[in-house]
Design an enzyme around this catalytic site. Structure first.
Site, PDB file in Angstrom:
ATOM      1  N   THR A  15       0.813  -1.223   0.000  1.00 29.25           N
ATOM      2  CA  THR A  15       0.000   0.000   0.000  1.00 29.25           C
ATOM      3  C   THR A  15       0.849   1.277   0.000  1.00 29.25           C
ATOM      4  O   THR A  15       1.975   1.270   0.513  1.00 29.25           O
ATOM      5  CB  THR A  15      -0.901  -0.011   1.264  1.00 29.25           C
ATOM      6  N   ASP A  16       0.267   2.357  -0.501  1.00 32.91           N
ATOM      7  CA  ASP A  16       0.963   3.656  -0.456  1.00 32.91           C
ATOM      8  C   ASP A  16       1.070   4.185   0.978  1.00 32.91           C
ATOM      9  O   ASP A  16       1.814   5.125   1.234  1.00 32.91           O
ATOM     10  CB  ASP A  16       0.260   4.692  -1.358  1.00 32.91           C
ATOM     11  N   GLU A  17       0.314   3.575   1.911  1.00 31.31           N
ATOM     12  CA  GLU A  17       0.349   4.076   3.299  1.00 31.31           C
ATOM     13  C   GLU A  17       1.720   3.898   3.934  1.00 31.31           C
ATOM     14  O   GLU A  17       2.031   4.562   4.921  1.00 31.31           O
ATOM     15  CB  GLU A  17      -0.729   3.388   4.137  1.00 31.31           C
TER      16      GLU A  17
ATOM     17  N   TYR B  32      -1.449  -0.686  11.177  1.00 31.32           N
ATOM     18  CA  TYR B  32      -1.656  -1.305   9.860  1.00 31.32           C
ATOM     19  C   TYR B  32      -0.511  -0.970   8.911  1.00 31.32           C
ATOM     20  O   TYR B  32       0.121  -1.871   8.340  1.00 31.32           O
ATOM     21  CB  TYR B  32      -2.995  -0.845   9.249  1.00 31.32           C
TER      22      TYR B  32
ATOM     23  N   LYS C 119       2.471  -3.386   7.259  1.00 34.25           N
ATOM     24  CA  LYS C 119       2.698  -3.546   5.816  1.00 34.25           C
ATOM     25  C   LYS C 119       4.143  -3.149   5.465  1.00 34.25           C
ATOM     26  O   LYS C 119       4.801  -3.826   4.680  1.00 34.25           O
ATOM     27  CB  LYS C 119       1.707  -2.699   5.004  1.00 34.25           C
TER      28      LYS C 119
HETATM   29  P1  NAD Z   1      -9.951  -7.243   2.728  1.00 36.49           P
HETATM   30  O1  NAD Z   1      -9.923  -6.920   4.193  1.00 36.49           O
HETATM   31  O2  NAD Z   1     -11.173  -6.945   1.946  1.00 36.49           O
HETATM   32  O3  NAD Z   1      -9.653  -8.805   2.518  1.00 36.49           O
HETATM   33  C1  NAD Z   1      -8.645  -9.467   3.194  1.00 36.49           C
HETATM   34  C2  NAD Z   1      -8.792 -10.965   2.902  1.00 36.49           C
HETATM   35  O4  NAD Z   1      -7.701 -11.653   3.555  1.00 36.49           O
HETATM   36  C3  NAD Z   1     -10.089 -11.568   3.445  1.00 36.49           C
HETATM   37  O5  NAD Z   1     -10.645 -12.438   2.492  1.00 36.49           O
HETATM   38  C4  NAD Z   1      -9.640 -12.320   4.678  1.00 36.49           C
HETATM   39  O6  NAD Z   1     -10.478 -13.432   4.993  1.00 36.49           O
HETATM   40  C5  NAD Z   1      -8.239 -12.762   4.280  1.00 36.49           C
HETATM   41  N1  NAD Z   1      -7.383 -13.002   5.431  1.00 36.49           N
HETATM   42  C6  NAD Z   1      -7.170 -12.191   6.515  1.00 36.49           C
HETATM   43  N2  NAD Z   1      -6.319 -12.767   7.382  1.00 36.49           N
HETATM   44  C7  NAD Z   1      -5.966 -13.961   6.821  1.00 36.49           C
HETATM   45  C8  NAD Z   1      -5.098 -15.016   7.232  1.00 36.49           C
HETATM   46  N3  NAD Z   1      -4.441 -14.948   8.398  1.00 36.49           N
HETATM   47  N4  NAD Z   1      -4.951 -16.077   6.419  1.00 36.49           N
HETATM   48  C9  NAD Z   1      -5.622 -16.154   5.242  1.00 36.49           C
HETATM   49  N5  NAD Z   1      -6.468 -15.207   4.811  1.00 36.49           N
HETATM   50  C10 NAD Z   1      -6.636 -14.118   5.594  1.00 36.49           C
HETATM   51  O7  NAD Z   1      -8.678  -6.527   2.129  1.00 36.49           O
HETATM   52  P2  NAD Z   1      -8.484  -5.758   0.736  1.00 36.49           P
HETATM   53  O8  NAD Z   1      -8.962  -4.382   0.876  1.00 36.49           O
HETATM   54  O9  NAD Z   1      -9.006  -6.624  -0.356  1.00 36.49           O
HETATM   55  O10 NAD Z   1      -6.888  -5.697   0.667  1.00 36.49           O
HETATM   56  C11 NAD Z   1      -6.145  -6.758   0.075  1.00 36.49           C
HETATM   57  C12 NAD Z   1      -4.668  -6.413   0.105  1.00 36.49           C
HETATM   58  O11 NAD Z   1      -4.441  -5.199  -0.602  1.00 36.49           O
HETATM   59  C13 NAD Z   1      -4.108  -6.198   1.506  1.00 36.49           C
HETATM   60  O12 NAD Z   1      -2.827  -6.763   1.557  1.00 36.49           O
HETATM   61  C14 NAD Z   1      -4.042  -4.684   1.644  1.00 36.49           C
HETATM   62  O13 NAD Z   1      -3.007  -4.310   2.534  1.00 36.49           O
HETATM   63  C15 NAD Z   1      -3.728  -4.286   0.220  1.00 36.49           C
HETATM   64  N6  NAD Z   1      -4.173  -2.939  -0.161  1.00 36.49           N
HETATM   65  C16 NAD Z   1      -5.469  -2.548   0.061  1.00 36.49           C
HETATM   66  C17 NAD Z   1      -5.889  -1.279  -0.338  1.00 36.49           C
HETATM   67  C18 NAD Z   1      -7.320  -0.818  -0.132  1.00 36.49           C
HETATM   68  O14 NAD Z   1      -7.623   0.326  -0.449  1.00 36.49           O
HETATM   69  N7  NAD Z   1      -8.231  -1.675   0.331  1.00 36.49           N
HETATM   70  C19 NAD Z   1      -4.980  -0.408  -0.949  1.00 36.49           C
HETATM   71  C20 NAD Z   1      -3.656  -0.838  -1.162  1.00 36.49           C
HETATM   72  C21 NAD Z   1      -3.283  -2.117  -0.770  1.00 36.49           C
HETATM   73  P1  TYD Z   2     -10.226   4.323   4.848  1.00 37.31           P
HETATM   74  O1  TYD Z   2     -11.234   3.947   3.818  1.00 37.31           O
HETATM   75  O2  TYD Z   2     -10.334   3.705   6.202  1.00 37.31           O
HETATM   76  O3  TYD Z   2      -8.806   4.076   4.183  1.00 37.31           O
HETATM   77  P2  TYD Z   2      -7.326   4.511   4.702  1.00 37.31           P
HETATM   78  O4  TYD Z   2      -7.379   4.896   6.121  1.00 37.31           O
HETATM   79  O5  TYD Z   2      -6.605   3.234   4.485  1.00 37.31           O
HETATM   80  O6  TYD Z   2      -6.900   5.623   3.797  1.00 37.31           O
HETATM   81  O7  TYD Z   2     -10.275   5.896   5.034  1.00 37.31           O
HETATM   82  C1  TYD Z   2     -10.094   6.782   3.937  1.00 37.31           C
HETATM   83  C2  TYD Z   2     -10.110   8.192   4.474  1.00 37.31           C
HETATM   84  O8  TYD Z   2     -11.420   8.469   4.978  1.00 37.31           O
HETATM   85  C3  TYD Z   2      -9.166   8.392   5.653  1.00 37.31           C
HETATM   86  O9  TYD Z   2      -8.618   9.705   5.576  1.00 37.31           O
HETATM   87  C4  TYD Z   2     -10.064   8.282   6.869  1.00 37.31           C
HETATM   88  C5  TYD Z   2     -11.390   8.828   6.372  1.00 37.31           C
HETATM   89  N1  TYD Z   2     -12.597   8.232   7.014  1.00 37.31           N
HETATM   90  C6  TYD Z   2     -13.564   9.083   7.582  1.00 37.31           C
HETATM   91  O10 TYD Z   2     -13.430  10.331   7.554  1.00 37.31           O
HETATM   92  N2  TYD Z   2     -14.658   8.502   8.151  1.00 37.31           N
HETATM   93  C7  TYD Z   2     -14.841   7.161   8.218  1.00 37.31           C
HETATM   94  O11 TYD Z   2     -15.856   6.695   8.785  1.00 37.31           O
HETATM   95  C8  TYD Z   2     -13.846   6.311   7.610  1.00 37.31           C
HETATM   96  C9  TYD Z   2     -13.992   4.822   7.628  1.00 37.31           C
HETATM   97  C10 TYD Z   2     -12.754   6.899   7.015  1.00 37.31           C
END
Ligand code: NAD
Ligand code: TYD
Length: 338
Positions: A124-126, A149, A153
């Site tokens: 992630t970019d975080e 988190y 990562k």
């Molecule tokens: P999500 O929370 O929707 O899904 C996570 C999945 O991982 C679920 O299916 C869960 O059951 C599975 N999981 C969790 N713990 C596990 C374990 N111990 N063993 C096996 N499976 C397990 O997450 P997402 O939003 O789809 O993110 C997927 C990946 O992309 C993550 O690595 C996250 O860090 C990365 N990512 C997410 C975002 C975003 O905006 N959501 C952005 C950049 C990177």
């Molecule tokens: P989020 O979707 O949790 O992603 P991330 O923290 O990984 O960027 O949040 C996106 C942005 O929205 C972040 O700046 C936090 C803000 N946010 C709110 O203001 N209210 C909310 O209820 C949530 C879930 C997020």
């Protein structure tokens, strides 16, 4: 080609599995623990495809991971499985560290033992932390994680890189910006606000709502991962951004306009501790080295996402029952208004 996907029942992992089965000839083995965020309903479209197989398991379970990698001999591992939510990592960091760091270690070890030819670690970019405008993180930027988190990562990124440097395991790391789209668990900003707006419930904006995120449609992200899997150079890091930076308040206002709901639903609530002010990244390297670029324009993607949630109210109701209520109360119950 056979791909072992971890976390393929989650939001991005399931989009990747649907794309890999639907648009390539690859076989997919999906290893997922099915936490609150994992949902096999996300995969009904591929579940009966002979190129797809689901394995219920934990990436921290050394024996289970070892036997899957040994028996399946995948050509690649694409590693999504994670505890993916910042707010949950603040309320309860332990499972985040366990899955994101320890789980990645377990997978890397199995890949090393069984000489997996390619390992894509999805990050992630975080990990770059908050950046002052107009900076955009390139892959060389220092890691500057703020939440449990993002620290988990960043730690797993470094561990993955160390397996390339030390053991020559062919690791590639992707770092994407904030994803949105269908099937996202309604704890993240966009699906939470859509779900609340549909029910005329308050939309909880943290702090002043001027924090900036770069929004990437989930299918653009998955195409980026496929590009890295196919054409990326071993040992390299690739940023994947949507090239659309917006303050949270703008996102919420656009979403209210598209749902036809009033801005009076917005509630400014106590800010997230350690809240990163601005993420921004450059995807120039991925665009230069592959043909990839993000194609979904944000307004179209947001409208499409809202329509998906409208048409899939039963999915939303199911994932918001039970555990979600406990989480919602814990995260928002004592937040008060600003
Ligand atoms: P999500 O929370 O929707 O899904 C996570 C999945 O991982 C679920 O299916 C869960 O059951 C599975 N999981 C969790 N713990 C596990 C374990 N111990 N063993 C096996 N499976 C397990 O997450 P997402 O939003 O789809 O993110 C997927 C990946 O992309 C993550 O690595 C996250 O860090 C990365 N990512 C997410 C975002 C975003 O905006 N959501 C952005 C950049 C990177
Ligand atoms: P989020 O979707 O949790 O992603 P991330 O923290 O990984 O960027 O949040 C996106 C942005 O929205 C972040 O700046 C936090 C803000 N946010 C709110 O203001 N209210 C909310 O209820 C949530 C879930 C997020």
């Amino acid at each position: 080609m056979k791909i072992l996907v971890t976390g393929g029942a989650g939001f991005i992992g399931s989009a990747f599995v649907r794309m890999a089965i639907g648009q390539t000839d690859a076989g997919v083995v999906n290893l997922d623990k099915l936490t609150y965020a994992g949902n096999l309903e996300n995969l009904t479209e591929v579940e009966s495809n002979p190129r797809y197989r689901f394995v219920h398991g934990d990436i921290c379970d050394e024996q289970a991971v070892d036997s899957i990698v040994r028996d399946e001999q995948p050509d690649a591992i694409v590693h999504f499985a994670a505890e993916s939510h910042v707010d949950r990592s603040i309320l309860s960091p332990e499972p985040v560290i366990q899955t994101n760091f320890r789980g990645t270690f377990t997978l890397l070890e199995a890949a090393r033992r069984h000489r997996t030819p390619r390992f894509v670690h999805v990050s992630t970019d975080e990990v770059y932390g908050s950046l002052e405008a107009p900076l955009e993180a390139t892959e060389q930027f220092p890691l500057n994680a703020s939440s449990p988190y993002s620290a988990s990562k960043a730690g797993s990124d470094l561990l993955a890189r160390s397996y390339f440097v030390t053991y020559k395991l062919p690791v590639l790391i992707t770092r994407a910006s904030n994803n949105y789209g269908p099937y996202q668990f309604p704890e993240k900003l966009i699906p939470l606000m859509i779900a609340n707006a549909f029910e005329d419930r308050p939309l909880p904006v943290y702090g002043d709502g001027m924090q900036v995120r770069d929004w990437l449609y989930v299918d653009d992200h998955c195409r980026g991962i496929l590009a890295v899997l196919g054409k990326g150079r071993e040992g390299e890091i690739y940023n994947i951004g949507g090239n659309r930076s917006l303050p949270n308040l703008d996102v919420v206002q656009k979403l209210l306009a598209l749902t036809g709901k009033p801005e009076s639903l917005i509630r400014y609530v106590t800010d997230r501790p350690g809240h990163d002010r601005r993420y921004a990244l450059s995807s120039e390297k991925l665009m230069r080295e592959t043909e990839w670029q993000p194609v979904m324009d944000f307004e179209t993607g947001l409208a499409r996402t809202i329509e998906w949630y409208r048409a899939n109210a039963a999915w939303v109701a199911r994932v918001r029952s039970g555990e979600y209520r406990t989480y919602y109360e814990k995260n928002y119950g004592n937040r008060g208004s600003e």
